[in-house]
Scaffold this motif. Structure first.
Motif, short mmCIF file in Angstrom:
data_model
loop_
_atom_site.label_atom_id
_atom_site.label_comp_id
_atom_site.label_asym_id
_atom_site.label_seq_id
_atom_site.Cartn_x
_atom_site.Cartn_y
_atom_site.Cartn_z
N THR A 228 40.59 18.74 76.29
CA THR A 228 39.51 18.84 77.26
C THR A 228 38.94 20.25 77.33
OG1 THR A 228 41.29 18.93 78.86
CG2 THR A 228 40.01 16.90 78.83
N GLU A 229 39.80 21.24 77.05
CA GLU A 229 39.32 22.62 77.13
C GLU A 229 39.07 23.20 75.74
OE1 GLU A 229 38.55 24.28 79.92
OE2 GLU A 229 38.97 22.37 80.89
N ALA A 230 39.03 22.33 74.72
CA ALA A 230 38.94 22.85 73.36
C ALA A 230 37.57 22.63 72.73
CB ALA A 230 40.00 22.18 72.51
N HIS A 231 37.26 23.43 71.70
CA HIS A 231 36.06 23.20 70.89
C HIS A 231 36.39 22.08 69.90
CE1 HIS A 231 35.45 27.15 72.49
NE2 HIS A 231 34.35 27.40 71.80
N GLU A 232 35.39 21.27 69.54
CA GLU A 232 35.62 20.19 68.57
C GLU A 232 34.49 20.18 67.54
OE1 GLU A 232 37.96 17.87 68.02
OE2 GLU A 232 39.21 18.53 69.67
N LEU A 233 34.81 19.74 66.34
CA LEU A 233 33.75 19.57 65.33
C LEU A 233 32.94 18.34 65.71
CD1 LEU A 233 32.70 20.58 62.51
CD2 LEU A 233 34.10 18.75 61.53
N ASP A 234 31.63 18.51 65.92
CA ASP A 234 30.80 17.36 66.30
C ASP A 234 30.25 16.66 65.06
OD1 ASP A 234 29.56 16.02 68.67
OD2 ASP A 234 27.75 16.47 67.50
N PHE A 235 29.75 17.45 64.12
CA PHE A 235 29.26 16.86 62.87
C PHE A 235 29.27 17.95 61.79
CE2 PHE A 235 25.47 18.94 64.47
CZ PHE A 235 24.89 19.46 63.34
N PHE A 236 29.20 17.51 60.55
CA PHE A 236 28.95 18.47 59.48
C PHE A 236 28.17 17.76 58.38
CE2 PHE A 236 31.47 17.49 55.72
CZ PHE A 236 32.26 16.45 56.20
N ARG A 237 27.37 18.53 57.64
CA ARG A 237 26.67 18.02 56.46
C ARG A 237 26.83 19.07 55.40
NH1 ARG A 237 22.96 16.36 60.23
NH2 ARG A 237 21.93 18.39 60.26
N VAL A 238 27.02 18.62 54.17
CA VAL A 238 27.13 19.63 53.10
C VAL A 238 26.50 19.08 51.83
CG1 VAL A 238 29.46 18.92 52.39
CG2 VAL A 238 28.73 21.25 52.00
N GLU A 239 25.80 19.97 51.15
CA GLU A 239 25.22 19.61 49.85
C GLU A 239 25.82 20.56 48.85
OE1 GLU A 239 21.01 19.62 49.00
OE2 GLU A 239 20.75 18.72 51.00
N ALA A 240 26.41 20.01 47.78
CA ALA A 240 27.01 20.91 46.79
C ALA A 240 26.98 20.22 45.43
CB ALA A 240 28.45 21.21 47.19
N GLY A 241 27.12 20.96 44.40
CA GLY A 241 27.15 20.39 43.05
C GLY A 241 27.26 21.53 42.07
N SER A 242 27.51 21.18 40.77
CA SER A 242 27.69 22.26 39.80
C SER A 242 26.39 23.01 39.55
CB SER A 242 28.25 21.69 38.50
OG SER A 242 27.40 20.65 38.08
N ASP A 243 25.22 22.39 39.92
CA ASP A 243 23.94 23.03 39.64
C ASP A 243 23.26 23.59 40.89
OD1 ASP A 243 23.58 20.64 40.84
OD2 ASP A 243 21.95 19.95 39.52
N ARG A 244 23.95 23.65 42.00
CA ARG A 244 23.30 24.19 43.21
C ARG A 244 24.28 24.95 44.09
NH1 ARG A 244 21.13 18.86 45.79
NH2 ARG A 244 20.85 18.45 43.59
N GLU A 245 23.73 25.90 44.81
CA GLU A 245 24.57 26.66 45.72
C GLU A 245 24.91 25.78 46.93
OE1 GLU A 245 22.63 29.85 47.85
OE2 GLU A 245 24.42 31.10 47.69
N PRO A 246 26.20 25.67 47.29
CA PRO A 246 26.55 24.81 48.42
C PRO A 246 25.86 25.26 49.71
CG PRO A 246 28.51 25.48 47.23
CD PRO A 246 27.37 26.29 46.67
N GLN A 247 25.36 24.27 50.45
CA GLN A 247 24.69 24.55 51.72
C GLN A 247 25.26 23.61 52.76
OE1 GLN A 247 20.44 24.13 51.11
NE2 GLN A 247 20.33 26.30 51.72
#
Ligand code: KIV
Ligand code: ZN
Length: 530
Positions: A396-415
């Motif tokens: 109840t008093e903690a931070h929580e991960l609400d969502f994440f999105r990630v784009e990555a691949g051998s030909d692009r910088e991860p974002q």
């Protein structure tokens, strides 16, 4: 074999004194909060330890509070608080443990000349007077008082014996002989006990104890030698955690005593089937990963790779195994649930695993179970344990991960983009790039929360085998001289990483706030005077 005439009912019973929450917690990078310490103490009680050294109450208000909560809520074992041979330490220790069913004060002072000259900068006479006053003061509060001559194995035995005899004269019930720097050897430690009995015959009227550090990898061997020489208490820690190279590992000494009972006739009160679970809990909460080849609890401790060994074990287990995995609780994978299992089946399975979950906690665990069961063919006992240990914490008093999105691949910088839910319910979001997708997610979380912490450790482990295994991630962060860890579990290791990072960050912010409060409390005390 020499045996002391100790004041316990059964001269062959070796008492297990667990110091995971005191010496273990002093390991670099470990910082447990009060509810985590209480959770571990409850599990230690289920494991059947005789004594829990719950902490060192004078060191901080946080430590004091944890020891006090353990003393008030954990039934069964003796609850012990550590104290230097100083009045203020002993008062704090007693104040923290006095509500326990069976309280014990453990007080210590060094007897080695190295410590006397260079650390305490006083004299042998001061040590004798300090030990006498400390035990007498502790005894004025508490019947059960343990005394330790610190660095005993590098000290003059005759002098140490004299100090221990003084402690016994003042009413100490247990005398512990610490190998503080992990320097002794089994033969030497065994002789040390013989000499101690010779120089101080009153040692036969109390319980002697061993406390060995593992700097030369001899902590278990030395503890065993001390037990064979008459000690009836072993101080040890789950997974062998502790100062520097750690302490004698509880699971190893307990199984050594059990497996070789034929040679010594000694026993402990340990419920060995709880060993694996306790080890996993301590590993998860401390962030200290158990090496795969670790004796008794490592994931390969009962695995056979060579064809000859596999063949032998299939024909007759004892050909290549000296103990059974079931004896230490490493067989708990038998419980299996699937995606159609209902709330009732989950509750039943959790009860078999020792978790009493009801109401909101059951709903929360069920929600998480369904999310995972949708992605995994079978949810095993180990998966359930990992999920529930994560979900049952009060956040109840903690931070929580609400969502994440990630784009990555051998030909692009991860974002990556990530959202973090604050205890107030507000969701903050941020974006970042990184060298890899995990780094990009961590960067996005830092941007979202506006915090910067040093990533000290990052571990990923599979909870079970199989290509749909749950991944369990541990993250250790450090900022403002404070270290904290967090864990996350998911079938997706990027999600597990994000969860672990946010939990570590949340624990870190709590730790920093407690430290600041402790520091301002200490300043107030200085201003207020004695
Ligand atoms: O290692 C040591 O000497 C200790 C004492 C406080 C018992 O931990
Ligand atoms: Zn120690």
């Amino acid at each position: 074999m020499t045996s002391s005439t100790v004041n316990n009912d059964d001269a062959n019973r070796v008492h297990i004194f667990d110091t995971t929450l005191r010496d273990g917690e002093q390991s670099p990078g470990i910082s447990l909060n009060t509810s985590e310490k209480v959770e571990i103490a409850q599990q230690l009680a289920r494991l059947g330890v005789d004594v829990i050294e719950a902490g060192f109450p004078v060191t901080s208000p946080g430590d004091f509070e944890a020891v006090q909560q353990i003393a008030r809520s954990v039934e069964g074992p003796t609850i012990c608080g550590l104290a230097r041979a100083q009045k203020g330490d002993i008062d704090a220790s007693w104040n923290a443990i006095q509500d326990a069913e069976r309280p014990r004060i453990h007080t210590f002072i060094s007897t080695s000349d190295i410590h006397i000259e260079h650390q305490m900068r006083n004299t042998r006479d001061d040590v004798k007077a300090g030990a006498r006053a400390a035990v007498a003061h502790a005894k004025s509060f508490c019947e059960d008082v343990e005394f330790s001559p610190m660095d005993a194995t590098r000290a003059d035995i005759e002098f140490t014996a004299e100090v221990c005899a003084i402690a016994v004269e003042e009413g100490a019930t247990v005398i512990n002989i610490p190998d503080t720097v992990g320097y002794t050897t089994p033969e030497e430690y065994s002789r040390y006990f013989e000499k101690l009995y010779e120089f101080a015959p009153s040692m036969r009227d109390v319980e002697l104890s061993v406390h060995c550090h593992d700097d030369l990898g001899l902590a278990v061997a030395n503890s065993y030698a001390g037990v064979l020489a008459g000690a009836r208490q072993v101080e040890c820690a789950i997974n062998g955690i502790g100062e520097r190279a750690g302490n004698c590992s509880l699971e190893e000494i307990a199984m050594l005593i059990r497996v070789r009972e034929d040679t010594h006739g000694l026993t402990t009160g340990i419920n060995t089937r709880e060993i694996a679970r306790t080890s996993r809990m301590v590993s998860r909460l401390t962030g200290y990963v158990v090496p795969p080849n670790k004796a008794v609890v490592g994931r390969n401790a009962f695995a056979h790779e060579s064809g000859i060994h596999q063949d032998g074990v299939l024909k007759e287990r004892s050909t290549f195994e000296i103990m059974d995995a079931t004896e230490v609780g490493l067989d708990s994978n038998q419980i299996v649930l699937g995606k159609h299992s209902g709330r009732h089946a989950l509750k039943d399975a959790l009860e078999q695993l020792g978790f009493a979950v009801d109401g909101g906690a059951l709903n929360q665990a069920f929600k998480r179970f369904k999310e995972i069961a949708d992605k995994k063919k079978q949810v095993t006992a180990l998966d359930l344990e990992a999920i529930v240990s994560e979900e049952m914490r009060d956040r109840t008093e903690a931070h929580e991960l609400d969502f994440f999105r990630v784009e990555a691949g051998s030909d692009r910088e991860p974002q990556a983009a990530a959202g973090v839910r604050l205890p107030s319910g507000e969701v903050l979001s941020g974006e970042s790039t990184g060298d890899g997708p995990v780094e990009a997610i961590f960067g996005a979380i830092q941007k979202a929360t506006g915090t910067g912490a040093e990533l000290r450790e990052y571990h990923v482990a599979a909870v079970t085998g199989g290509d749909d295994a749950l991944g369990q991630v541990t993250v250790v962060l450090r900022a403002d001289d404070t270290t904290a860890s967090g864990q996350g579990v998911s079938t997706d290791i990027l999600e597990a990483s994000g969860r672990a990072y946010v939990r570590a960050l949340s624990n870190l912010l709590d730790g920093i706030a407690i430290k600041q409060a402790d520091e301002s409390g200490a300043d107030d005390a200085e201003i207020a005077g004695p």
